[in-house]
Enzyme design. Structure first.
Site, PDB file in Angstrom:
ATOM      1  N   CYS A 242     -15.597  11.783 -41.540  1.00 38.35           N
ATOM      2  CA  CYS A 242     -15.884  12.726 -40.462  1.00 38.35           C
ATOM      3  C   CYS A 242     -16.893  13.782 -40.884  1.00 38.35           C
ATOM      4  CB  CYS A 242     -14.594  13.388 -39.989  1.00 38.35           C
ATOM      5  SG  CYS A 242     -13.590  14.065 -41.325  1.00 38.35           S
TER       6      CYS A 242
ATOM      7  N   GLU B 130     -22.040  10.771 -33.457  1.00 40.06           N
ATOM      8  CA  GLU B 130     -21.444  10.334 -34.721  1.00 40.06           C
ATOM      9  C   GLU B 130     -21.483   8.813 -34.822  1.00 40.06           C
ATOM     10  OE1 GLU B 130     -17.581  11.599 -37.319  1.00 40.06           O
ATOM     11  OE2 GLU B 130     -17.218  11.092 -35.216  1.00 40.06           O
TER      12      GLU B 130
END
Length: 505
Positions: free
Chosen positions: A298, A399
């Site tokens: 992440c 992302e």
């Protein structure tokens, strides 16, 4: 299968053909008898079958956790007794270190070095919180007059903890350790793609002496079991690590019962290399920042900004070293890049790369799925560098969650900060400079929960981990995490010699 008896709990070898759930201190299969298979991402081969929880099983787990909490046995343990059990959990994990590493590699496809580091940190999390709870006390506050105020810390209750697939054991430890340290009970739902080490950790907690019902682990569907836990009126807190869209959904569902929520969500972390940086150190740190854990992190530093004065030198070295990274057998200590979690994620990564190409970007390295000799049935993607990008491109804004970095030039500090903050995310960030004053200024200006200065590492036990903006809220891995799992009760007492008569009647 070799087994031994210890504390009335049958200790099984870590590697086996079937894994059951842990509910109320016992291994159990699904109430429906249903199972699912977990696969090795590097080989595509089946590892084991796993009991698949139903909502009936989730209800049993919640009630076991509720009963364990309400009967008060664990939360009323003296701190030093809870501390001893926490240390015993860590000790068992240390004694089974190689087994846990091997299982984590098989279940997630990550490289040996990554698995070793993450298993070690999981162990250290329990050791850290075993020490942290000793000083986690309430306070006595001064109140004018003949009054005393005592602020007590009490465990919040039953906690649902939802674990991601990219750090299966470490994230489980990040959540279980602080929760049980303060006296909470937990229901853990590991990711269906990587459930094995979380299940073994649940077994280790029971083996170490954690009372029945305090730690429950139930693999199953996120949309079914996860949502059931989030909405359950007997669950007091939810801790989730995963994508931002799912985090938003969890927050909405949890709001119906006003649960406490901790969210550690997505990221698109910037990595800024200034003109006065140690270029070699910045190259090496930037390689790790994006390609560690196969980019499936992440806080992966997936947006790389390099000052125009050193851009050519930096990129020459960065591209050359990227092409030297080794993909292969995750158990080989020489392997740098492990497997992608599954074929669906490989396709997602490639869609982002192809979209960048279609929008005019240039691929300097990688750019396609990889084939690894001896592991042809696994899931692989080449370490990829994309240049000639802008902030309107999908690959720059969203992302990707894979070994892909986008690179842009900048001309001055103000521009670098603006580019870094031009995102809905705010989890990690990194900067490389030999100017201490600049490092301080830029660190303060970046809108992110973590800033790494001349350093590629984002987390150690004791350091707060969490994000700004749509990267979530709440901090894990630190002393402050204990407050997320406790309520503060204010008790005001009067000790004067005459009874109080506020109305004067």
């Amino acid at each position: 299968m070799a087994t031994v008896k210890e504390q009335n709990f049958e200790v099984l070898e870590t590697k086996r053909e079937h894994y059951g759930m842990i509910i109320n201190g016992e291994r159990t299969d699904s109430s429906s008898g249903e199972t699912f298979t977990t696969y090795n991402p590097a080989t595509g081969e089946a590892i084991a079958t796993v009991a698949k929880a139903t909502t009936e099983d989730a209800e049993r787990a919640v009630q076991a956790a509720r009963d364990a909490f309400d009967n008060g046995k664990w939360k009323k343990f003296p701190v030093n007794k809870r501390q001893r059990i926490m240390m015993k959990i860590a000790g068992i994990m240390r004694s089974r270190f190689n087994e846990l590493v091997s299982l984590e590699i098989m279940d997630s496809g990550k490289s040996l070095s990554a698995a070793q580091g993450q298993v070690m940190q999981a162990i250290e999390d329990f050791e850290f919180y075993a020490g942290a709870i000793v000083g986690h006390r309430g306070s006595v506050n001064n109140v004018p007059g003949q009054f005393q105020n005592v602020a007590e810390k009490e465990p919040v209750g039953v906690c649902a903890q939802i674990i991601p697939w990219n750090y299966p054991l470490m994230m489980a430890a990040w959540k279980i350790a602080p929760a049980i340290a303060v006296g909470c009970s937990v229901v853990v739902k590991p990711a269906s793609l990587t459930p094995l080490t979380a299940l073994v950790l649940g077994e280790i907690c029971v083996e170490a002496g954690v009372p029945q019902g305090v730690v429950n682990v139930i693999p199953g569907s996120g949309s079914t079991i996860g949502n059931y836990l989030v909405e359950h009126d007997q669950v007091d807190k939810v801790a989730f690590t995963g994508s931002t869209p799912i985090g938003k959904n969890i927050m909405e569902r949890a709001s119906q019962t006003l649960k406490r929520v901790t969210l550690e969500l997505g990221g698109k972390s910037p990595n800024i290399v200034f003109e006065d940086a140690d270029v070699d150190a910045a190259v090496d740190g930037s390689l790790f920042g994006i390609f560690y854990n196969t980019g499936q992190s992440c806080e992966a530093r997936s947006r790389l900004y390099v000052h125009e004065d050193i851009y050519d030198e930096f990129m020459e070295k960065f591209v050359a070293k990227t092409k030297q990274l080794s993909l292969g057998d995750p158990s080989d200590k020489g392997t740098h890049i492990g497997a992608i979690i599954d074929d669906s994620q490989v396709k997602t990564i490639d869609e982002y790369v192809q979209s960048a190409k279609e929008e005019g970007a240039t691929i300097l390295a990688g750019g396609k799925p990889a084939t690894v000799e001896g592991f042809e049935n696994g899931h692989w993607y080449e370490p990829t560098i994309i240049t000639d990008v802008n902030h309107e491109m999908k690959a720059v804004r969203e992302e990707i969650f894979g070994p892909v970095v986008v690179v842009m030039k900048f001309s001055n500090e103000k521009e670098a900060i603006k580019l870094a903050n031009d995102t809905v995310y705010g989890l990690g960030s990194a900067l490389w400079t030999t100017d201490y004053a600049r490092a301080t200024r830029v660190s303060k200006a970046i809108q992110a929960g973590i800033v790494m200065v001349n350093c590629p590492f984002s987390a150690f036990p004791g350091t707060p981990f969490g994000g700004y903006k749509q990267s979530g809220f709440g901090r894990e891995l630190c002393i402050e995490t204990l407050d997320l799992y406790t309520e503060t009760k204010s008790i005001i007492s009067y000790f004067g010699s005459r009874p109080l008569n506020p109305f004067g009647l």
